[in-house]
Design an enzyme around this catalytic site. Structure first.
Site, PDB file in Angstrom:
ATOM      1  N   ASN A 209       0.852  -1.182   0.000  1.00 30.09           N
ATOM      2  CA  ASN A 209       0.000   0.000   0.000  1.00 30.09           C
ATOM      3  C   ASN A 209       0.890   1.235   0.000  1.00 30.09           C
ATOM      4  OD1 ASN A 209      -1.823   2.054   0.513  1.00 30.09           O
ATOM      5  ND2 ASN A 209      -2.952   0.935   2.068  1.00 30.09           N
TER       6      ASN A 209
ATOM      7  N   ARG B 236      -1.980  -1.395  -4.062  1.00 28.18           N
ATOM      8  CA  ARG B 236      -2.984  -0.333  -4.128  1.00 28.18           C
ATOM      9  C   ARG B 236      -2.533   0.659  -5.191  1.00 28.18           C
ATOM     10  NH1 ARG B 236      -2.707   4.701  -1.089  1.00 28.18           N
ATOM     11  NH2 ARG B 236      -4.663   5.858  -1.303  1.00 28.18           N
TER      12      ARG B 236
ATOM     13  N   HIS C 110     -10.109   6.478  -2.020  1.00 28.70           N
ATOM     14  CA  HIS C 110     -10.266   5.685  -0.795  1.00 28.70           C
ATOM     15  C   HIS C 110     -11.187   4.487  -1.034  1.00 28.70           C
ATOM     16  CE1 HIS C 110      -9.177   9.566   1.522  1.00 28.70           C
ATOM     17  NE2 HIS C 110      -8.129   8.746   1.584  1.00 28.70           N
TER      18      HIS C 110
ATOM     19  N   LEU D 198     -11.487   9.836   7.285  1.00 32.35           N
ATOM     20  CA  LEU D 198     -10.905  11.116   7.671  1.00 32.35           C
ATOM     21  C   LEU D 198      -9.489  10.900   8.186  1.00 32.35           C
ATOM     22  CD1 LEU D 198     -13.975  12.596   9.591  1.00 32.35           C
ATOM     23  CD2 LEU D 198     -13.444  12.729   7.140  1.00 32.35           C
ATOM     24  N   GLY D 199      -8.533  11.457   7.468  1.00 36.97           N
ATOM     25  CA  GLY D 199      -7.136  11.383   7.855  1.00 36.97           C
ATOM     26  C   GLY D 199      -6.399  12.537   7.211  1.00 36.97           C
ATOM     27  N   ASN D 200      -5.099  12.383   6.995  1.00 38.16           N
ATOM     28  CA  ASN D 200      -4.360  13.416   6.282  1.00 38.16           C
ATOM     29  C   ASN D 200      -4.954  13.633   4.888  1.00 38.16           C
ATOM     30  OD1 ASN D 200      -2.054  15.257   6.131  1.00 38.16           O
ATOM     31  ND2 ASN D 200      -1.322  13.873   4.538  1.00 38.16           N
TER      32      ASN D 200
ATOM     33  N   ARG E  28      -3.840  19.406   1.497  1.00 29.79           N
ATOM     34  CA  ARG E  28      -4.558  19.577   0.238  1.00 29.79           C
ATOM     35  C   ARG E  28      -5.735  20.526   0.436  1.00 29.79           C
ATOM     36  NH1 ARG E  28      -5.254  13.267  -1.219  1.00 29.79           N
ATOM     37  NH2 ARG E  28      -3.667  12.726   0.344  1.00 29.79           N
TER      38      ARG E  28
ATOM     39  N   ILE F 260      -8.021  10.265  11.730  1.00 35.94           N
ATOM     40  CA  ILE F 260      -8.842  11.237  12.455  1.00 35.94           C
ATOM     41  C   ILE F 260     -10.192  10.630  12.804  1.00 35.94           C
ATOM     42  CG2 ILE F 260      -9.997  13.472  12.281  1.00 35.94           C
ATOM     43  CD1 ILE F 260      -7.718  14.374  10.425  1.00 35.94           C
ATOM     44  N   GLY F 261     -10.797   9.954  11.855  1.00 37.32           N
ATOM     45  CA  GLY F 261     -12.116   9.367  12.091  1.00 37.32           C
ATOM     46  C   GLY F 261     -12.137   8.375  13.232  1.00 37.32           C
ATOM     47  N   GLU F 262     -11.039   7.625  13.390  1.00 37.67           N
ATOM     48  CA  GLU F 262     -10.967   6.599  14.433  1.00 37.67           C
ATOM     49  C   GLU F 262     -10.497   7.137  15.772  1.00 37.67           C
ATOM     50  OE1 GLU F 262      -8.725   3.126  13.175  1.00 37.67           O
ATOM     51  OE2 GLU F 262      -9.323   3.511  11.094  1.00 37.67           O
TER      52      GLU F 262
ATOM     53  N   GLU G 141      -7.274  -1.658   4.208  1.00 36.45           N
ATOM     54  CA  GLU G 141      -7.053  -1.665   2.764  1.00 36.45           C
ATOM     55  C   GLU G 141      -6.214  -2.854   2.332  1.00 36.45           C
ATOM     56  OE1 GLU G 141      -7.048   3.120   1.806  1.00 36.45           O
ATOM     57  OE2 GLU G 141      -5.322   2.234   2.829  1.00 36.45           O
TER      58      GLU G 141
END
Length: 345
Positions: A11, A52, A140, A162-164, A194, A283-285, A331
């Site tokens: 990945n 990936r 994603h 939700l992450g970088n 971004r 972030i989401g986790e 993933e």
């Protein structure tokens, strides 16, 4: 199936390199590495290798065996993902040189979103540009595909990775019907560095101010997002720690959560309601404060968080009619599954 056959899942991100080793359905090793050679030193004689691939371009809607024709189409797709595809192509080449004859599989992050209807994937641009591949692809996808296999209720769902890098997807009956990212992984939500969505006029204005294509690419991918808003960092945890005394950090956090809430509301409208909301990604986790800020005031949609469960990152954190979950994505497991299906009978 011979569970002794080993699948290596690679990945490659724009700034990270993760891998997983699987025997059958079982993950026997995971980790991060600096180079592909380092991974290949650690993994002894894999039966097949899956990768990936961030962007499949217009030619790829499903995982595929790596061969000369596929590599040619990926080189043509380089302009769609100039940050990611060169790294991923280099990884394929490195494996080919070290392990000649070992089959490789490309697993496309865009494939999951190919179920989106025309109203979601068409831009209001001339048809010739659509035919050339200018459309909303979404990303994603491997993460979302994994979530769709482990979340029990996907009749009307929104998944938030939700992450970088950050995106969201609207799911109906397990299939994507809309998403936040577009032609490239730069669109949609504000991210670490971004920009997310911009008025196209901003780009035209900057061209008139002396920016060229390279400078614009650097601006919107490396110098924007949370980093630009805070002027200090793209790290959400650091921003959360600083927001009490740094108004720029507070604004960055607020804009991130505001945009996610706005997209969530839009997707609930598209779905005609919502049964399941899933948070995943770094972030989401691991950022309860962000989950709380996104969901605040959405009781009218059936989205209500249990403050105690949310604070402790419990798997189920909702107490309204919408099930709200926190799920660790995988993933590499999806890469391994696709690789096994295509290479091992």
């Amino acid at each position: 199936m011979d569970l002794g056959l080993t699948i290596l899942a690679i990945n490659c991100g724009s700034s990270s390199l993760k891998f997983g080793v699987f025997d059958g359905e079982v993950a026997v090793r995971r980790g991060h590495a600096e180079t592909i050679d380092e991974i290949l030193e650690l993994v002894d004689h894999p039966s097949a290798v899956g990768h990936r691939i961030v962007h499949g371009g217009p030619d790829h809607a499903a995982p595929a065996i790596v061969d000369g024709e596929l590599l040619a189409t990926l080189h043509r797709a380089l302009p769609f993902a100039p940050l990611h595809l060169p790294i991923e192509l280099a990884a394929i080449d490195a494996v080919r040189k070290r392990l000649p004859g070992v089959p490789q599989v490309a697993c496309f992050d865009t494939a999951f979103h190919r179920t989106m209807p025309a109203v979601a994937h068409r831009y209001a641009l001339p048809g010739a540009l659509f035919d050339a591949g200018v459309r909303r692809y979404g990303f994603h996808g491997l993460s979302y595909e994994y979530l769709a296999t482990v979340v029990t209720t996907t009749r009307r769902a929104v998944f938030a990775h939700l992450g970088n890098g950050a995106s969201m997807v609207a799911i109906r009956d397990g299939a994507a019907i809309d998403t936040t990212m577009g032609l490239t992984p730069t669109g949609g939500l504000v991210m670490g560095t971004r920009s997310g969505d911009l008025d196209p006029g901003v780009m035209l204005y900057l061209l008139g101010q002396g920016y060229d294509a390279r400078a614009l690419a650097t601006l919107i991918t490396h110098e924007s997002g949370l980093l630009a808003l805070s002027s200090t960092t793209a790290d959400m945890q650091k921003l959360l720690e600083a927001r009490a005394h740094d108004p720029r950090a507070a604004l960055a956090v607020e804009i991130f959560a505001y945009q996610a809430k706005k997209w969530l509301g839009a997707f609930v409208a598209v779905l005609g309601g919502i049964d399941t909301l899933v948070f995943t990604g770094g972030i989401g986790e691991h950022a309860p404060a962000i989950r709380s800020q996104i969901c605040q005031g959405l009781g009218c949609l059936g989205i209500e968080l249990d403050a105690d469960l949310n604070a402790h990152d419990a798997p189920v954190i909702g107490r309204g009619t919408c099930e709200v979950r926190v799920v660790a994505t995988d993933e590499e497991a999806m890469i391994a599954r696709h690789t096994r299906e295509l290479t091992i009978s």
